[in-house]
Motif scaffolding. Sequence first.
Motif, mmCIF file in Angstrom:
data_model
loop_
_atom_site.group_PDB
_atom_site.id
_atom_site.type_symbol
_atom_site.label_atom_id
_atom_site.label_comp_id
_atom_site.label_asym_id
_atom_site.label_seq_id
_atom_site.Cartn_x
_atom_site.Cartn_y
_atom_site.Cartn_z
ATOM 1 N N LYS A 131 -0.713 0.946 -5.846
ATOM 2 C CA LYS A 131 0.544 1.179 -5.135
ATOM 3 C C LYS A 131 1.363 -0.105 -5.104
ATOM 4 N N GLY A 141 4.279 -2.028 -2.930
ATOM 5 C CA GLY A 141 5.112 -2.160 -1.744
ATOM 6 C C GLY A 141 6.078 -3.315 -1.914
ATOM 7 N N SER A 179 5.660 2.006 -1.629
ATOM 8 C CA SER A 179 4.600 2.576 -0.800
ATOM 9 C C SER A 179 4.689 2.112 0.650
ATOM 10 N N VAL A 218 -5.668 -5.958 -1.108
ATOM 11 C CA VAL A 218 -4.213 -6.022 -1.125
ATOM 12 C C VAL A 218 -3.789 -7.399 -1.627
ATOM 13 N N GLU A 236 -5.670 -2.490 -4.689
ATOM 14 C CA GLU A 236 -5.224 -1.142 -4.357
ATOM 15 C C GLU A 236 -3.715 -1.099 -4.150
ATOM 16 N N GLU A 237 -3.169 -2.207 -3.646
ATOM 17 C CA GLU A 237 -1.741 -2.266 -3.356
ATOM 18 C C GLU A 237 -1.254 -3.690 -3.577
#
Length: 283
Positions: A2, A4, A32, A206, A261-262
């Motif tokens: 994802k 952001g 995200s 992250v 993951e992000e």
Amino acid sequence: MKIGIGIPNQVRDVKAAVIPAWAVAAERAGFSAVSTVGRLAYPGVLDTVALAAAAGATSTIGLFSNVMLAPVWPGALFAKEIAGIDGVSGGRLTLGIGVGQRPDDFLAEGFGPGDRGRRMDRDLETYRSVWAGEPIGGGTSPGVPAGTRQVPLLFGAGSPRALRRMAEHGEGYVAPSLPAAMIGDTFDAARAAWREAGRDGEPRLVAIAYVALGDPGRGLANVADYYAGSGPFTDLAVSGVRTTPGQVKDVVQAFADLGAEELFLNPTTDDLDEISRVAEIVF
């Protein structure tokens, strides 16, 4: 993975009124989540204020603190503030926290930097208690509304103690704002701590990368200013700023390859057009 985007709450002398519009534009662009960066002794907007503004202006995008200096607050007060932001958002907040390291960020009397790690260990229990609706302040009344949830916790920093704290109390790890080539070992250390704690699965990982597309010179200067006084970290943070579409694509791929993951792409100015510039590259 994802993608952001950060809120420019810690760009020097940020125009605070841009924050709600920034969150709305990020939501419309398909990011995200929006995230904050935390310092107190700096001319920006406090994380909690920025996250509350973003929560009230949006309806679906995630909210993340990346990372908030939790031990600068009294534990129960911090827990109540965070519960309110999460409640306003409808349960969209993920709380990334760390102990901090700059002495000038510890402004509240009695909450200095010396015992910040011990305070965090103690306060983690306080957060859970407050969010569970248990009485606060020595009285009989809870401090939060019924239905308040346990806000998900992620942890920054890479010391063995911090990683143990992450594995025992959190859902994952937030990497420092360094070039991707330097993050693989920290992700591996987080995974190892997770296994050593007997946790199932994998920690949520992250990552952060700074971008400066519209005005690279100003963006680089702003990052250098924000991290001034951090020793070698200052130059490393500046070297990790991505200033071209190709560099942004490369850093996205690099963190995806590391298993993040992000990834949050942090702005280095408060220019709203930076959102569309980034979105055109990553979506």
